[in-house]
Design a protein around this motif. Structure first.
Motif, PDB file in Angstrom:
ATOM      1  N   MET A 135      24.185  43.563  51.397  1.00 32.97           N
ATOM      2  CA  MET A 135      25.322  42.715  51.064  1.00 32.97           C
ATOM      3  C   MET A 135      24.913  41.565  50.143  1.00 32.97           C
ATOM      4  SD  MET A 135      27.818  40.425  53.546  1.00 32.97           S
ATOM      5  CE  MET A 135      28.397  41.788  54.549  1.00 32.97           C
ATOM      6  N   ALA A 136      23.747  41.006  50.385  1.00 28.38           N
ATOM      7  CA  ALA A 136      23.288  39.882  49.565  1.00 28.38           C
ATOM      8  C   ALA A 136      23.152  40.278  48.096  1.00 28.38           C
ATOM      9  CB  ALA A 136      21.953  39.360  50.099  1.00 28.38           C
ATOM     10  N   GLU A 137      22.758  41.537  47.825  1.00 26.57           N
ATOM     11  CA  GLU A 137      22.622  41.973  46.435  1.00 26.57           C
ATOM     12  C   GLU A 137      23.994  42.174  45.796  1.00 26.57           C
ATOM     13  OE1 GLU A 137      20.041  45.299  45.887  1.00 26.57           O
ATOM     14  OE2 GLU A 137      18.429  44.435  47.119  1.00 26.57           O
ATOM     15  N   GLN A 138      24.930  42.732  46.549  1.00 26.82           N
ATOM     16  CA  GLN A 138      26.271  42.952  46.010  1.00 26.82           C
ATOM     17  C   GLN A 138      26.956  41.620  45.708  1.00 26.82           C
ATOM     18  OE1 GLN A 138      28.459  46.337  48.112  1.00 26.82           O
ATOM     19  NE2 GLN A 138      26.691  46.085  49.467  1.00 26.82           N
ATOM     20  N   LEU A 139      26.930  40.711  46.672  1.00 25.93           N
ATOM     21  CA  LEU A 139      27.566  39.415  46.453  1.00 25.93           C
ATOM     22  C   LEU A 139      26.783  38.572  45.464  1.00 25.93           C
ATOM     23  CD1 LEU A 139      28.767  38.536  50.062  1.00 25.93           C
ATOM     24  CD2 LEU A 139      30.048  39.575  48.186  1.00 25.93           C
ATOM     25  N   GLY A 140      25.468  38.773  45.427  1.00 24.24           N
ATOM     26  CA  GLY A 140      24.658  38.063  44.442  1.00 24.24           C
ATOM     27  C   GLY A 140      25.053  38.431  43.024  1.00 24.24           C
ATOM     28  N   ALA A 141      25.375  39.707  42.787  1.00 20.18           N
ATOM     29  CA  ALA A 141      25.819  40.130  41.466  1.00 20.18           C
ATOM     30  C   ALA A 141      27.124  39.447  41.085  1.00 20.18           C
ATOM     31  CB  ALA A 141      25.983  41.651  41.438  1.00 20.18           C
ATOM     32  N   LEU A 142      28.039  39.343  42.061  1.00 20.14           N
ATOM     33  CA  LEU A 142      29.314  38.678  41.780  1.00 20.14           C
ATOM     34  C   LEU A 142      29.112  37.178  41.587  1.00 20.14           C
ATOM     35  CD1 LEU A 142      31.772  40.553  44.167  1.00 20.14           C
ATOM     36  CD2 LEU A 142      31.040  41.129  41.847  1.00 20.14           C
ATOM     37  N   ASP A 143      28.188  36.601  42.322  1.00 22.88           N
ATOM     38  CA  ASP A 143      27.864  35.185  42.112  1.00 22.88           C
ATOM     39  C   ASP A 143      27.357  34.939  40.700  1.00 22.88           C
ATOM     40  OD1 ASP A 143      28.551  33.520  44.248  1.00 22.88           O
ATOM     41  OD2 ASP A 143      26.813  34.112  45.429  1.00 22.88           O
ATOM     42  N   GLU A 144      26.531  35.849  40.194  1.00 18.37           N
ATOM     43  CA  GLU A 144      26.012  35.701  38.831  1.00 18.37           C
ATOM     44  C   GLU A 144      27.147  35.771  37.815  1.00 18.37           C
ATOM     45  OE1 GLU A 144      22.995  38.583  38.122  1.00 18.37           O
ATOM     46  OE2 GLU A 144      21.564  37.713  39.561  1.00 18.37           O
ATOM     47  N   LEU A 145      28.063  36.702  38.021  1.00 20.04           N
ATOM     48  CA  LEU A 145      29.208  36.819  37.127  1.00 20.04           C
ATOM     49  C   LEU A 145      30.079  35.567  37.178  1.00 20.04           C
ATOM     50  CD1 LEU A 145      30.053  40.527  37.942  1.00 20.04           C
ATOM     51  CD2 LEU A 145      29.393  39.669  35.683  1.00 20.04           C
ATOM     52  N   ARG A 146      30.198  34.995  38.358  1.00 17.69           N
ATOM     53  CA  ARG A 146      30.967  33.750  38.493  1.00 17.69           C
ATOM     54  C   ARG A 146      30.261  32.601  37.775  1.00 17.69           C
ATOM     55  NH1 ARG A 146      32.819  32.146  44.393  1.00 17.69           N
ATOM     56  NH2 ARG A 146      30.585  32.343  44.769  1.00 17.69           N
ATOM     57  N   ALA A 147      28.951  32.521  37.917  1.00 16.20           N
ATOM     58  CA  ALA A 147      28.188  31.460  37.242  1.00 16.20           C
ATOM     59  C   ALA A 147      28.294  31.576  35.720  1.00 16.20           C
ATOM     60  CB  ALA A 147      26.730  31.521  37.676  1.00 16.20           C
ATOM     61  N   GLU A 148      28.476  32.812  35.227  1.00 15.82           N
ATOM     62  CA  GLU A 148      28.618  33.041  33.791  1.00 15.82           C
ATOM     63  C   GLU A 148      30.050  32.830  33.307  1.00 15.82           C
ATOM     64  OE1 GLU A 148      27.174  37.000  33.222  1.00 15.82           O
ATOM     65  OE2 GLU A 148      25.223  36.542  34.126  1.00 15.82           O
ATOM     66  N   GLY A 149      30.970  32.529  34.230  1.00 11.10           N
ATOM     67  CA  GLY A 149      32.359  32.293  33.858  1.00 11.10           C
ATOM     68  C   GLY A 149      33.179  33.547  33.676  1.00 11.10           C
ATOM     69  N   LYS A 150      32.659  34.707  34.096  1.00 13.16           N
ATOM     70  CA  LYS A 150      33.394  35.957  33.934  1.00 13.16           C
ATOM     71  C   LYS A 150      34.375  36.204  35.067  1.00 13.16           C
ATOM     72  CE  LYS A 150      29.852  37.983  31.014  1.00 13.16           C
ATOM     73  NZ  LYS A 150      28.837  39.045  30.807  1.00 13.16           N
ATOM     74  N   ILE A 151      34.134  35.617  36.217  1.00 14.82           N
ATOM     75  CA  ILE A 151      35.098  35.620  37.307  1.00 14.82           C
ATOM     76  C   ILE A 151      35.188  34.209  37.873  1.00 14.82           C
ATOM     77  CG2 ILE A 151      34.674  38.045  37.864  1.00 14.82           C
ATOM     78  CD1 ILE A 151      33.051  37.221  40.227  1.00 14.82           C
ATOM     79  N   ARG A 152      36.309  33.930  38.505  1.00 14.65           N
ATOM     80  CA  ARG A 152      36.519  32.586  39.052  1.00 14.65           C
ATOM     81  C   ARG A 152      36.336  32.561  40.564  1.00 14.65           C
ATOM     82  NH1 ARG A 152      41.672  28.832  37.322  1.00 14.65           N
ATOM     83  NH2 ARG A 152      41.249  27.024  38.648  1.00 14.65           N
ATOM     84  N   HIS A 153      36.903  33.571  41.235  1.00 13.30           N
ATOM     85  CA  HIS A 153      36.791  33.644  42.689  1.00 13.30           C
ATOM     86  C   HIS A 153      36.440  35.062  43.110  1.00 13.30           C
ATOM     87  CE1 HIS A 153      38.086  29.581  43.446  1.00 13.30           C
ATOM     88  NE2 HIS A 153      39.200  29.768  42.761  1.00 13.30           N
ATOM     89  N   ILE A 154      35.787  35.180  44.270  1.00 10.93           N
ATOM     90  CA  ILE A 154      35.337  36.448  44.812  1.00 10.93           C
ATOM     91  C   ILE A 154      36.182  36.821  46.024  1.00 10.93           C
ATOM     92  CG2 ILE A 154      33.403  37.641  45.944  1.00 10.93           C
ATOM     93  CD1 ILE A 154      31.534  35.788  44.336  1.00 10.93           C
ATOM     94  N   GLY A 155      36.563  38.097  46.104  1.00 10.95           N
ATOM     95  CA  GLY A 155      37.285  38.611  47.264  1.00 10.95           C
ATOM     96  C   GLY A 155      36.621  39.859  47.798  1.00 10.95           C
ATOM     97  N   LEU A 156      37.012  40.266  49.001  1.00 13.96           N
ATOM     98  CA  LEU A 156      36.487  41.469  49.642  1.00 13.96           C
ATOM     99  C   LEU A 156      37.644  42.358  50.078  1.00 13.96           C
ATOM    100  CD1 LEU A 156      33.772  39.860  51.968  1.00 13.96           C
ATOM    101  CD2 LEU A 156      33.377  40.995  49.766  1.00 13.96           C
ATOM    102  N   ASP A 157      37.413  43.660  50.086  1.00 15.50           N
ATOM    103  CA  ASP A 157      38.434  44.617  50.497  1.00 15.50           C
ATOM    104  C   ASP A 157      37.882  45.495  51.612  1.00 15.50           C
ATOM    105  OD1 ASP A 157      40.132  46.972  50.618  1.00 15.50           O
ATOM    106  OD2 ASP A 157      40.932  46.397  48.674  1.00 15.50           O
ATOM    107  N   THR A 158      38.663  45.615  52.690  1.00 16.58           N
ATOM    108  CA  THR A 158      38.336  46.470  53.828  1.00 16.58           C
ATOM    109  C   THR A 158      37.027  46.050  54.486  1.00 16.58           C
ATOM    110  OG1 THR A 158      39.507  48.271  52.708  1.00 16.58           O
ATOM    111  CG2 THR A 158      38.215  48.848  54.650  1.00 16.58           C
ATOM    112  N   VAL A 159      37.099  44.940  55.193  1.00 15.89           N
ATOM    113  CA  VAL A 159      35.948  44.405  55.912  1.00 15.89           C
ATOM    114  C   VAL A 159      36.369  44.039  57.334  1.00 15.89           C
ATOM    115  CG1 VAL A 159      34.762  43.529  53.870  1.00 15.89           C
ATOM    116  CG2 VAL A 159      36.429  42.064  55.038  1.00 15.89           C
ATOM    117  N   THR A 160      35.381  43.857  58.189  1.00 17.43           N
ATOM    118  CA  THR A 160      35.620  43.362  59.538  1.00 17.43           C
ATOM    119  C   THR A 160      35.451  41.848  59.553  1.00 17.43           C
ATOM    120  OG1 THR A 160      33.302  43.549  60.167  1.00 17.43           O
ATOM    121  CG2 THR A 160      34.692  45.503  60.484  1.00 17.43           C
ATOM    122  N   ALA A 161      35.879  41.233  60.643  1.00 19.14           N
ATOM    123  CA  ALA A 161      35.671  39.795  60.786  1.00 19.14           C
ATOM    124  C   ALA A 161      34.180  39.471  60.773  1.00 19.14           C
ATOM    125  CB  ALA A 161      36.325  39.300  62.079  1.00 19.14           C
ATOM    126  N   GLU A 162      33.372  40.344  61.365  1.00 17.97           N
ATOM    127  CA  GLU A 162      31.928  40.128  61.388  1.00 17.97           C
ATOM    128  C   GLU A 162      31.346  40.194  59.979  1.00 17.97           C
ATOM    129  OE1 GLU A 162      33.444  41.114  65.240  1.00 17.97           O
ATOM    130  OE2 GLU A 162      33.603  42.224  63.339  1.00 17.97           O
TER     131      GLU A 162
END
Length: 279
Positions: A135-162
């Motif tokens: 998970m850290a690698e997947q979200l890390g990739a999105l964090d990098e894209l956010r830092a580059e200004g390519k995305i503003r906010h991150i969301g998740l689809d089909t997850v548990t509360a945990e």
């Protein structure tokens, strides 16, 4: 009192009743619909009616839904949030392949930027967590894209509360999408967590994928309001929690108007109590 708006990510106000684009593609979200011109009319009418949240995904079509959004709505009106998703590869109408490798997520995001004609995607949602990639690698990739200004906010689809709790330890999460509707409340623990953390919850299949017509409680309340069961189901979501932001989809102008009219339905406390335990 039903709140009409929600602030996604703390800085992006949207009307809670949005529009989803999956139905603008062919059966199984694969290929084009035969009436592509209707898709343009539906998208434009949704915005005319005040919709400010358009929910799409790169694999609807694939690519077709994002292209339709851009063709119909670009240049985008101020305050319109285009949310899209990546992380799933399609090879057929019934073939869905999760791919959360960082290089693939980057390529998917950059392709969505081009199709949507955007410099920044306001809300980019990981369509599925890849069990074969940390998970850290997947979200890390999105964090990098956010830092580059390519995305503003991150969301998740089909997850548990945990899983959401784990994700929040790694980065900020602005939204989740899970199946949730009047007849399927299995994601209730996730909804409670979203309420506690101020996270938007975009329920998919908000109309129960057609099953609501068989629910007698919903049908009875609909008759009392001169409404349809679908309108009651959407109104219930808007009453149920201020973080719920349903984005029902349709390729029909008539159905679009019906869905958006649900925002004006006001359920009584007695009706909400009856809907608390649907038959």
């Amino acid at each position: 009192m039903v709140q009409e708006r929600f602030m996604i990510g703390g800085d992006m106000p949207v009307r809670r009743l949005g529009y989803g684009t999956a139905q603008l593609t062919g059966p199984g979200y694969w290929g084009p619909r035969p009436d592509a011109r209707d898709a343009t009319a539906v998208l434009r009418r949704a915005v005319e009616r005040g919709v400010t949240l358009i929910d799409t995904a790169d694999n609807y079509g694939p690519s077709i839904a994002e292209e339709l959004v851009a063709e119909a709505l670009h240049p985008y009106s101020e305050g319109l949030l285009i949310a899209t998703k990546g992380g799933v590869v399609r090879t057929g109408a019934d073939a869905w392949h999760v791919d959360g490798r960082p290089e693939r997520l980057r390529a998917m995001c950059e392709a969505s930027l081009r199709r949507l004609r955007l410099d920044t995607i306001g809300l980019y949602q990981l369509h599925r967590l890849d069990p074969d990639v940390p998970m850290a690698e997947q979200l890390g990739a999105l964090d990098e894209l956010r830092a580059e200004g390519k995305i503003r906010h991150i969301g998740l689809d089909t997850v548990t509360a945990e899983q959401l709790t784990q994700a929040l330890e790694l980065t900020d999460i602005a939204s989740v999408q899970n199946r949730y509707n009047l007849l399927d409340r299995s994601s209730e623990p996730l909804l409670k967590l979203c309420e506690a953390r101020g996270i938007a919850f975009l329920p998919w299949f908000p109309l129960g994928n057609g099953s609501l017509t068989s629910d007698p409680v919903c049908a009875g309340i609909a008759a009392a309001h001169g409404a349809t069961p679908g309108q009651i189901a959407l109104a219930w979501l808007l009453h149920r929690s201020p973080v719920l932001c349903p984005t029902p989809g349709t390729g029909s102008l008539v159905h679009l108007e019906e869905n958006l009219d649900a925002g004006a339905v006001r359920l009584t406390e007695s009706e909400l109590a009856r809907l608390a335990e649907p038959g």
